[in-house]
Design an enzyme around this catalytic site. Structure first.
Site, PDB file in Angstrom:
ATOM      1  N   CYS A 287      10.182   1.294   2.455  1.00  0.00           N
ATOM      2  CA  CYS A 287      11.118   0.223   2.803  1.00  0.00           C
ATOM      3  C   CYS A 287      12.548   0.741   2.893  1.00  0.00           C
ATOM      4  O   CYS A 287      13.391   0.109   3.507  1.00  0.00           O
ATOM      5  CB  CYS A 287      11.016  -0.883   1.767  1.00  0.00           C
ATOM      6  SG  CYS A 287      11.234  -0.249   0.113  1.00  0.00           S
TER       7      CYS A 287
ATOM      8  N   GLU B  21      14.855  -4.562  -9.341  1.00  0.00           N
ATOM      9  CA  GLU B  21      13.881  -3.878 -10.195  1.00  0.00           C
ATOM     10  C   GLU B  21      14.534  -2.593 -10.702  1.00  0.00           C
ATOM     11  O   GLU B  21      15.176  -1.873  -9.925  1.00  0.00           O
ATOM     12  CB  GLU B  21      12.604  -3.577  -9.408  1.00  0.00           C
ATOM     13  CG  GLU B  21      11.895  -4.865  -9.014  1.00  0.00           C
ATOM     14  CD  GLU B  21      10.495  -4.656  -8.450  1.00  0.00           C
ATOM     15  OE1 GLU B  21      10.283  -3.690  -7.710  1.00  0.00           O
ATOM     16  OE2 GLU B  21       9.623  -5.475  -8.769  1.00  0.00           O
TER      17      GLU B  21
ATOM     18  N   PRO C 254      -3.249  -5.684  -6.298  1.00  0.00           N
ATOM     19  CA  PRO C 254      -2.812  -4.535  -5.486  1.00  0.00           C
ATOM     20  C   PRO C 254      -3.225  -4.720  -4.025  1.00  0.00           C
ATOM     21  O   PRO C 254      -4.079  -5.552  -3.714  1.00  0.00           O
ATOM     22  CB  PRO C 254      -3.566  -3.357  -6.096  1.00  0.00           C
ATOM     23  CG  PRO C 254      -4.506  -3.897  -7.122  1.00  0.00           C
ATOM     24  CD  PRO C 254      -4.447  -5.385  -7.098  1.00  0.00           C
ATOM     25  N   ALA C 255      -2.638  -3.906  -3.134  1.00  0.00           N
ATOM     26  CA  ALA C 255      -2.988  -3.968  -1.711  1.00  0.00           C
ATOM     27  C   ALA C 255      -4.445  -3.530  -1.517  1.00  0.00           C
ATOM     28  O   ALA C 255      -4.925  -2.614  -2.190  1.00  0.00           O
ATOM     29  CB  ALA C 255      -2.067  -3.066  -0.912  1.00  0.00           C
TER      30      ALA C 255
ATOM     31  N   GLY D  59       6.589  -6.315  -0.542  1.00  0.00           N
ATOM     32  CA  GLY D  59       5.827  -6.277   0.702  1.00  0.00           C
ATOM     33  C   GLY D  59       6.693  -6.720   1.857  1.00  0.00           C
ATOM     34  O   GLY D  59       7.925  -6.619   1.804  1.00  0.00           O
ATOM     35  N   SER D  60       6.047  -7.240   2.897  1.00  0.00           N
ATOM     36  CA  SER D  60       6.781  -7.571   4.119  1.00  0.00           C
ATOM     37  C   SER D  60       7.554  -8.880   3.972  1.00  0.00           C
ATOM     38  O   SER D  60       7.172  -9.761   3.185  1.00  0.00           O
ATOM     39  CB  SER D  60       5.793  -7.674   5.281  1.00  0.00           C
ATOM     40  OG  SER D  60       4.887  -8.720   5.016  1.00  0.00           O
TER      41      SER D  60
ATOM     42  N   TRP E 177       0.797  -1.221   0.000  1.00  0.00           N
ATOM     43  CA  TRP E 177       0.000   0.000   0.000  1.00  0.00           C
ATOM     44  C   TRP E 177       0.829   1.270   0.000  1.00  0.00           C
ATOM     45  O   TRP E 177       0.300   2.347  -0.201  1.00  0.00           O
ATOM     46  CB  TRP E 177      -0.941   0.020   1.225  1.00  0.00           C
ATOM     47  CG  TRP E 177      -0.228  -0.273   2.517  1.00  0.00           C
ATOM     48  CD1 TRP E 177      -0.155  -1.489   3.147  1.00  0.00           C
ATOM     49  CD2 TRP E 177       0.557   0.624   3.311  1.00  0.00           C
ATOM     50  NE1 TRP E 177       0.629  -1.400   4.270  1.00  0.00           N
ATOM     51  CE2 TRP E 177       1.077  -0.110   4.407  1.00  0.00           C
ATOM     52  CE3 TRP E 177       0.875   1.985   3.211  1.00  0.00           C
ATOM     53  CZ2 TRP E 177       1.891   0.463   5.379  1.00  0.00           C
ATOM     54  CZ3 TRP E 177       1.696   2.552   4.180  1.00  0.00           C
ATOM     55  CH2 TRP E 177       2.188   1.795   5.241  1.00  0.00           C
TER      56      TRP E 177
ATOM     57  N   GLU F 247      10.859  -8.107  -3.204  1.00  0.00           N
ATOM     58  CA  GLU F 247      11.312  -6.820  -2.663  1.00  0.00           C
ATOM     59  C   GLU F 247      10.694  -6.718  -1.272  1.00  0.00           C
ATOM     60  O   GLU F 247       9.502  -6.430  -1.142  1.00  0.00           O
ATOM     61  CB  GLU F 247      10.819  -5.667  -3.554  1.00  0.00           C
ATOM     62  CG  GLU F 247      11.461  -5.632  -4.920  1.00  0.00           C
ATOM     63  CD  GLU F 247      12.925  -5.226  -4.887  1.00  0.00           C
ATOM     64  OE1 GLU F 247      13.409  -4.779  -3.833  1.00  0.00           O
ATOM     65  OE2 GLU F 247      13.593  -5.384  -5.920  1.00  0.00           O
ATOM     66  N   LEU F 248      11.491  -6.972  -0.240  1.00  0.00           N
ATOM     67  CA  LEU F 248      10.919  -7.146   1.100  1.00  0.00           C
ATOM     68  C   LEU F 248      11.299  -6.006   2.038  1.00  0.00           C
ATOM     69  O   LEU F 248      11.633  -4.922   1.604  1.00  0.00           O
ATOM     70  CB  LEU F 248      11.330  -8.518   1.636  1.00  0.00           C
ATOM     71  CG  LEU F 248      11.046  -9.688   0.673  1.00  0.00           C
ATOM     72  CD1 LEU F 248      11.536 -11.011   1.234  1.00  0.00           C
ATOM     73  CD2 LEU F 248       9.554  -9.776   0.331  1.00  0.00           C
TER      74      LEU F 248
ATOM     75  N   GLU G 151      11.276  -2.929  11.852  1.00  0.00           N
ATOM     76  CA  GLU G 151      10.976  -1.843  10.917  1.00  0.00           C
ATOM     77  C   GLU G 151       9.963  -0.907  11.586  1.00  0.00           C
ATOM     78  O   GLU G 151       8.910  -1.359  12.036  1.00  0.00           O
ATOM     79  CB  GLU G 151      10.338  -2.482   9.675  1.00  0.00           C
ATOM     80  CG  GLU G 151      10.763  -1.890   8.375  1.00  0.00           C
ATOM     81  CD  GLU G 151      10.109  -2.588   7.177  1.00  0.00           C
ATOM     82  OE1 GLU G 151       9.463  -3.651   7.311  1.00  0.00           O
ATOM     83  OE2 GLU G 151      10.251  -2.042   6.081  1.00  0.00           O
TER      84      GLU G 151
HETATM   85  P1  NAP Z   1       2.289  -6.964   3.297  1.00  0.00           P
HETATM   86  O1  NAP Z   1       1.393  -7.087   4.445  1.00  0.00           O
HETATM   87  O2  NAP Z   1       3.324  -8.011   3.092  1.00  0.00           O
HETATM   88  O3  NAP Z   1       1.339  -6.859   2.010  1.00  0.00           O
HETATM   89  C1  NAP Z   1       1.837  -6.707   0.722  1.00  0.00           C
HETATM   90  C2  NAP Z   1       0.898  -7.353  -0.268  1.00  0.00           C
HETATM   91  O4  NAP Z   1       0.802  -8.748   0.008  1.00  0.00           O
HETATM   92  C3  NAP Z   1      -0.536  -6.812  -0.202  1.00  0.00           C
HETATM   93  O5  NAP Z   1      -1.070  -6.779  -1.507  1.00  0.00           O
HETATM   94  C4  NAP Z   1      -1.235  -7.864   0.631  1.00  0.00           C
HETATM   95  O6  NAP Z   1      -2.619  -7.949   0.395  1.00  0.00           O
HETATM   96  C5  NAP Z   1      -0.556  -9.111   0.116  1.00  0.00           C
HETATM   97  N1  NAP Z   1      -0.722 -10.274   0.995  1.00  0.00           N
HETATM   98  C6  NAP Z   1      -0.931 -10.306   2.322  1.00  0.00           C
HETATM   99  N2  NAP Z   1      -1.046 -11.597   2.738  1.00  0.00           N
HETATM  100  C7  NAP Z   1      -0.904 -12.371   1.642  1.00  0.00           C
HETATM  101  C8  NAP Z   1      -0.922 -13.776   1.415  1.00  0.00           C
HETATM  102  N3  NAP Z   1      -1.102 -14.660   2.402  1.00  0.00           N
HETATM  103  N4  NAP Z   1      -0.741 -14.232   0.138  1.00  0.00           N
HETATM  104  C9  NAP Z   1      -0.558 -13.359  -0.866  1.00  0.00           C
HETATM  105  N5  NAP Z   1      -0.541 -12.027  -0.718  1.00  0.00           N
HETATM  106  C10 NAP Z   1      -0.694 -11.537   0.529  1.00  0.00           C
HETATM  107  O7  NAP Z   1       3.087  -5.594   3.288  1.00  0.00           O
HETATM  108  P2  NAP Z   1       2.515  -4.127   3.477  1.00  0.00           P
HETATM  109  O8  NAP Z   1       2.260  -3.910   4.914  1.00  0.00           O
HETATM  110  O9  NAP Z   1       1.428  -3.866   2.510  1.00  0.00           O
HETATM  111  O10 NAP Z   1       3.768  -3.264   2.988  1.00  0.00           O
HETATM  112  C11 NAP Z   1       4.788  -2.866   3.829  1.00  0.00           C
HETATM  113  C12 NAP Z   1       6.011  -3.766   3.655  1.00  0.00           C
HETATM  114  O11 NAP Z   1       6.455  -3.725   2.312  1.00  0.00           O
HETATM  115  C13 NAP Z   1       7.173  -3.285   4.484  1.00  0.00           C
HETATM  116  O12 NAP Z   1       7.820  -4.360   5.088  1.00  0.00           O
HETATM  117  C14 NAP Z   1       8.091  -2.633   3.448  1.00  0.00           C
HETATM  118  O13 NAP Z   1       9.441  -2.582   3.818  1.00  0.00           O
HETATM  119  C15 NAP Z   1       7.858  -3.496   2.263  1.00  0.00           C
HETATM  120  N6  NAP Z   1       8.222  -2.809   1.023  1.00  0.00           N
HETATM  121  C16 NAP Z   1       9.330  -3.231   0.355  1.00  0.00           C
HETATM  122  C17 NAP Z   1       9.717  -2.574  -0.796  1.00  0.00           C
HETATM  123  C18 NAP Z   1      10.931  -3.020  -1.545  1.00  0.00           C
HETATM  124  O14 NAP Z   1      11.050  -2.653  -2.706  1.00  0.00           O
HETATM  125  N7  NAP Z   1      11.828  -3.789  -0.966  1.00  0.00           N
HETATM  126  C19 NAP Z   1       8.966  -1.505  -1.280  1.00  0.00           C
HETATM  127  C20 NAP Z   1       7.841  -1.094  -0.571  1.00  0.00           C
HETATM  128  C21 NAP Z   1       7.482  -1.782   0.580  1.00  0.00           C
HETATM  129  P3  NAP Z   1      -3.699  -7.191   1.317  1.00  0.00           P
HETATM  130  O15 NAP Z   1      -3.420  -5.755   1.135  1.00  0.00           O
HETATM  131  O16 NAP Z   1      -4.985  -7.628   0.731  1.00  0.00           O
HETATM  132  O17 NAP Z   1      -3.467  -7.663   2.710  1.00  0.00           O
END
Ligand code: NAP
Length: 485
Positions: free
Chosen positions: A289, A463, A181-182, A233-234, A156, A255-256, A386
């Protein structure tokens, strides 16, 4: 409710060129984090709709893979133009669902366009090899081919640009996509469907599903038609997807999470370091991130740095992202504020001294004050966790070795930053930091030309850069025999 007043706000999913509802008709509310009001709804899709989206992507792939690189490059150029021609509408939508300031949202749409343009250019450079043959009568060549259907799952915090880095190289390579998407920020993702239509990208090349993350994710990870999973994501969800994708041996890019250190040495230009610190900490209210999670400052400049950072932090204008001049919007939701509160409480219990902010903002909701905590120590939780919020813990160090050890003491390895005016130190420290990206005397380093990504538990793959298209391509070795000679 914002009833489609914005032309890019689609409250439906895109499967095989058609905008559709969930089979069950179920919907999810999407909330504006700046005021808690419902912006609109999205379909709550699950396994069945995802499977159909994958089939649509596979069907589209059969013809899309035969398009020329030049044709795909032209499509991406049109997509780039559509993004820039509609930057204001797209930025407004992004701010409404995500919370960041309009200026930052416009910057994100600009970044999306820049990534798409980069991949429009890269599309024409997926060169193979002609290898000197060890056999007189045979020729040895290597070609690059699109992997097939790819699945993209995004977070998101950058709901537009995280997709640009995935949709861009996918189209450039000749792949088709299913995108999830989120749930909290789906409209900037769904907008890619409208933009794709405007750019004349064939039906089924981009499919977008929203809804039950677990169900959609399981189908994307286990369906054999999907050849690659790209996830931002996470780290915990990334690990889960890695396990699930193993069953069909898909390519993966992850990308975590990050835990970025920001080192300031005695010989640094302190004003420049504070300027860099403000960007590296407070962009998107600290919810990136690559945001600094831990500041390490050498003893000789510690007090001066803390004082200047606190002063600059207090001067930040906090408010709804749509308001003129706002520099910091709300956090994404109440849970995020509670997490930040917990980390601040843990720091103060362990001897941390709040020198700016420290609590919920008077605006209420999910607004939080830009916060600086002096006298941070490795015992505090943000040494390992984090923060994802506008909190800057500042640790003190004495020697270069100590700073490097502290900076590397994390399972993450995404971005790091350090400030020094000593060239020898710049090269030494750069070499010792175990991170995928290093900013030396710079606090904002992301650009489409450079490979973005982490080491250790921050992820796999890159990326952007010339590397950004590689994971969307398979390598094929061809040996042509019977040539005589
Ligand atoms: P997240 O909870 O891991 O969610 C990311 C995406 O995964 C969302 O679309 C989410 O859907 C989906 N998701 C959740 N549970 C899932 C499952 N069991 N199976 C498949 N998809 C699932 O992360 P976030 O809180 O949105 O984002 C923050 C994290 O992203 C932070 O840790 C940040 O560091 C990381 N991040 C990394 C980068 C990078 O490039 N390294 C860039 C930006 C962010 P829902 O929204 O429907 O739950």
């Amino acid at each position: 409710m914002l009833q489609n007043a914005n032309p890019y706000m689609k409250q439906a999913n895109l499967i095989g060129g058609k905008w559709v509802e969930a089979d069950s008709g179920a919907k999810i509310d999407v909330v504006n984090p700046a005021n808690g009001k419902v912006l609109g709804t999205i379909p709550k899709c699950g396994q069945a709709e995802t499977a159909r989206a994958i089939e649509a992507a596979q069907k589209a792939f059969e013809s899309f893979r035969k398009t020329t690189a030049l044709e795909r490059s032209k499509m991406l150029r049109k997509l780039h133009d559509a993004l820039l021609d509609n930057q204001d509408s797209l930025a407004e939508l992004l701010t409404l669902e995500q919370g960041k300031s309009l200026a930052e949202a416009k910057g994100e749409i600009g970044a999306s366009a820049a990534y798409v343009l980069w991949f429009a250019e890269e599309a024409r450079r997926t060169y193979g090899d002609v290898i000197p043959s060890p056999w007189a009568d045979r020729r040895v060549i290597v070609t690059k081919e699109p992997v097939g259907v790819i699945a993209a799952i995004t977070p998101w915090n950058f709901p537009s640009s995280m997709l640009a880095r995935k949709i861009g190289p996918a189209i450039a390579a000749g792949c088709t996509s299913v995108v999830k998407p989120a749930t909290q920020t789906p409209y900037s993702g769904l907008a890619w469907g409208v933009l794709a239509e405007e750019a004349g990208i064939p039906a089924g090349v981009i499919n977008i599903v929203t809804g039950a993350a677990g169900e959609i994710g399981d189908e994307l990870c286990t369906n054999p038609l999907v050849k690659k999973i790209t996830f931002t994501g996470s780290t915990p969800i990334g690990k889960l997807l890695l396990e699930k994708a193993a069953g069909t041996v898909k390519k993966v890019s992850m990308e975590l999470g990050g835990n970025a250190p920001f080192l300031v040495f005695d010989d640094a230009d302190i004003d420049r370091a504070v300027e860099g610190a403000m960007t590296a900490k407070y962009r998107n209210s600290g919810q990136t991130c690559v945001c600094t999670n831990r500041f390490f400052v050498q003893a000789g400049v510690y007090d001066a740095f803390v004082e200047k950072l606190a002063k600059a932090s207090k001067a930040l204008k906090v408010g709804p992202g749509v308001d003129e001049g706002v520099q910091q919007g709300p956090l994404i939701d109440e849970k995020a504020v509670e997490k930040v509160e917990e980390l601040v409480a843990d720091a103060t219990q362990n001897g941390g001294k709040i020198v700016a902010g420290g609590k919920r903002h008077a605006l209420g909701g999910s607004f939080f004050e830009p916060t600086v905590i002096a006298d941070a120590t490795p015992k505090m939780k943000f040494m390992k966790e984090e923060i994802f919020g506008p909190v800057a813990p500042v640790f003190r160090f004495e020697t270069e070795e100590e700073a490097i050890a502290l900076a590397n003491d994390t399972e993450y390895g995404l971005a790091c930053y350090f400030y020094t005016s000593d060239l020898g130190r710049a090269f030494r420290v750069m070499g010792e930091l175990k991170y995928g990206m290093v900013g030396v005397n710079e606090g904002l380093i992301t650009t489409p030309e450079a490979p973005f990504g982490g080491v250790k538990e921050s992820g796999l793959g890159r990326e952007g850069g010339h590397q950004g298209i590689e994971d969307y391509l398979d390598t094929k070795y061809v040996c042509i025999g019977g040539l005589g000679g």
